[in-house]
Design a protein around this motif. Structure first.
Motif, PDB file in Angstrom:
ATOM      1  N   ALA A  42       0.841  -1.199   0.000  1.00 42.83           N
ATOM      2  CA  ALA A  42       0.000   0.000   0.000  1.00 42.83           C
ATOM      3  C   ALA A  42       0.869   1.239   0.000  1.00 42.83           C
ATOM      4  N   PHE A  43       0.443   2.246  -0.749  1.00 42.07           N
ATOM      5  CA  PHE A  43       1.103   3.548  -0.831  1.00 42.07           C
ATOM      6  C   PHE A  43       2.420   3.508  -1.602  1.00 42.07           C
ATOM      7  N   PRO A  76       8.647   7.524  -4.333  1.00 42.64           N
ATOM      8  CA  PRO A  76       9.675   6.478  -4.314  1.00 42.64           C
ATOM      9  C   PRO A  76      10.146   6.182  -2.889  1.00 42.64           C
ATOM     10  N   GLY A  77      10.478   4.938  -2.662  1.00 41.30           N
ATOM     11  CA  GLY A  77      10.999   4.541  -1.361  1.00 41.30           C
ATOM     12  C   GLY A  77       9.953   4.462  -0.268  1.00 41.30           C
ATOM     13  N   ALA A  78       8.672   4.326  -0.633  1.00 39.18           N
ATOM     14  CA  ALA A  78       7.616   4.321   0.377  1.00 39.18           C
ATOM     15  C   ALA A  78       7.849   3.246   1.432  1.00 39.18           C
ATOM     16  N   GLU A 112      -7.125  -2.786   5.699  1.00 37.02           N
ATOM     17  CA  GLU A 112      -5.900  -3.576   5.646  1.00 37.02           C
ATOM     18  C   GLU A 112      -4.986  -3.311   6.832  1.00 37.02           C
ATOM     19  N   GLY A 113      -5.433  -2.446   7.748  1.00 35.50           N
ATOM     20  CA  GLY A 113      -4.621  -2.149   8.924  1.00 35.50           C
ATOM     21  C   GLY A 113      -3.639  -1.021   8.743  1.00 35.50           C
ATOM     22  N   ASN A 114      -3.687  -0.294   7.607  1.00 37.56           N
ATOM     23  CA  ASN A 114      -2.780   0.818   7.361  1.00 37.56           C
ATOM     24  C   ASN A 114      -3.239   2.054   8.122  1.00 37.56           C
ATOM     25  N   TYR A 132      -5.883  10.704   4.476  1.00 35.89           N
ATOM     26  CA  TYR A 132      -4.456  10.593   4.128  1.00 35.89           C
ATOM     27  C   TYR A 132      -3.976   9.219   4.543  1.00 35.89           C
ATOM     28  N   PRO A 133      -3.401   8.417   3.651  1.00 37.60           N
ATOM     29  CA  PRO A 133      -3.424   8.702   2.222  1.00 37.60           C
ATOM     30  C   PRO A 133      -4.736   8.267   1.582  1.00 37.60           C
ATOM     31  N   GLU A 134      -4.959   8.756   0.390  1.00 34.05           N
ATOM     32  CA  GLU A 134      -6.186   8.381  -0.315  1.00 34.05           C
ATOM     33  C   GLU A 134      -5.956   7.051  -0.997  1.00 34.05           C
TER      34      GLU A 134
END
Length: 384
Positions: free
Chosen positions: A95-96, A307-309, A365-367, A382-384
């Motif tokens: 995710a993200f 990048p690098g999330a 999803e637990g995010n 946030y985030p969408e």
């Protein structure tokens, strides 16, 4: 790479910002030559693979700040190395994660010209360059700077004239922010032309410039450049910085030069996992900046879909905990404002979360997810 004729000439070369850029390390081979032992390390495979789609660039000055082991191989947890060399795992499908498709900071209707973004009422930001002194592997302008082939247009005379016309016909624009990429990759002559043409549009315009030159190539801050900024009416310079080890003698010298002619210096700091996401590191960074007369302005939550999330992203609660602890323990002018950069605009995260208008929760999803009302009164997730 040219061979210096003497030790004195070599020292002079290293203090020439153009020499630094000409000798940038931009391939795995160049890195392995500069850092013996890297090619046989566990880091090298990911590095070579990631550079298939990602730009690399370290000035010799920046490379000299990286700590190494006895073999001359960069330490895997070095905070300078981690920022500019893509040695972590690929983006994956988490995710993200970054998808290489779109900038999540820009909305199409805000790009009033290909290089001019008008997000907030009284100011515009101009993307003056698609290149940088070195490349932050977490840059949210990835399509402009980190992609091997830029998906964004560069600075063209026709689009600059179009931008000037827009500013001239919109009197609500009181401030113009020169950014990029890195605006100080432009020559003094070209930068002077841009500043002069903005001054001709409206003498009352406030001009601000954002740069990471002081961390990556502080020799760019020459006496000539500082005088150019003064004559062009630049009233504020924003420094991008992430770790106290970036504050070197050369950094401090560049700050002093800028302060001789520019009214306001401030710092924007990204919150990065494993680099500066703890209280002691952030305290050291912000107090050093404050002591130099540079106000720590924003602490930025890492932007999703950049990048690098997987490597750099921290929980919002971590940022809240750090800034909450800084409050009243440090000089208040040394405490940055903690913000979430959202595609609909920055949001200042209240240090007391779970207020009526701000809820920290989790998705299916637990995010971790922040629900808030933005500066326009619009509900945002946030985030969408």
């Amino acid at each position: 790479m040219s061979v210096p004729t003497s030790a004195a000439q070599a020292a002079a070369n290293r203090q020439d910002w153009k020499w630094q850029q000409r000798n940038t390390l931009d391939t795995p081979h160049a890195l392995a030559t500069r850092f013996p032992g890297l090619a046989t390390s566990a880091q090298f495979g990911n590095l070579a693979q990631n550079l298939g789609t990602r730009k690399l660039g370290l000035t010799p000055y920046l490379a000299g700040l990286i700590r190494t082991d006895a073999r001359g191989c960069p330490l895997p947890d070095d905070p300078i190395w981690l920022q500019v060399v893509p040695v972590g795992p690929g983006e994956g499908d988490a995710a993200f994660a970054y998808d290489g498709q779109a900038e999540n900071w820009e909305l199409a209707e805000e790009m009033v010209t290909p290089i001019c973004q008008h997000k907030y009422d009284n100011r515009v930001i101009l993307r003056c360059a698609n290149v940088c002194h070195a490349y932050c592997q977490f840059c949210y302008e990835a399509l402009r700077t980190l992609e091997t082939v830029s998906a964004k247009p560069g600075l063209k005379k026709s689009e600059w004239r179009q931008t000037l016309d827009y500013i001239g016909t919109h009197p609500q624009v009181e401030e113009v922010i020169l950014s990029g990429g890195e605006p100080l990759m432009l020559s003094d002559t070209r930068l002077g032309e841009l500043l002069g043409s903005l001054r001709q549009v409206r003498a009352s315009l406030l001009l601000r410039l954002h740069t990471r030159a002081l961390s990556f190539n502080p020799f760019r801050i020459t006496d000539e450049l500082v005088q150019l900024l003064a004559s062009g009416g630049v009233h504020a310079v924003g420094l991008h910085i992430a770790h106290p080890r970036e504050i070197t003698e050369q950094f401090c010298d560049a700050v002093a030069r800028l302060q001789s002619k520019v009214a306001l210096l401030f710092a924007n700091i990204p919150l990065l996992a494993g680099i500066n996401d703890d209280y002691e590191c952030m305290k050291a960074l912000c107090m050093r900046l404050y002591g130099l007369g540079v106000l720590p302005h924003y602490l930025y939550q890492f932007m999703p879909f950049s990048p690098g999330a997987q490597r750099y992203r921290t929980p919002i609660s971590t940022g809240v905990a750090i800034v909450s602890r800084m409050k009243r323990r440090l000089s208040n002018l040394a405490v940055p404002e903690y913000v979430v950069p959202h595609r609909n605009g920055k949001f200042s995260v209240p240090l007391g979360l779970n207020q009526p208008a701000t809820q920290l929760t989790h998705d299916a999803e637990g995010n971790e997810t922040l629900v808030f009302t933005n500066w326009q009164g619009r509900p945002c997730v946030y985030p969408e």
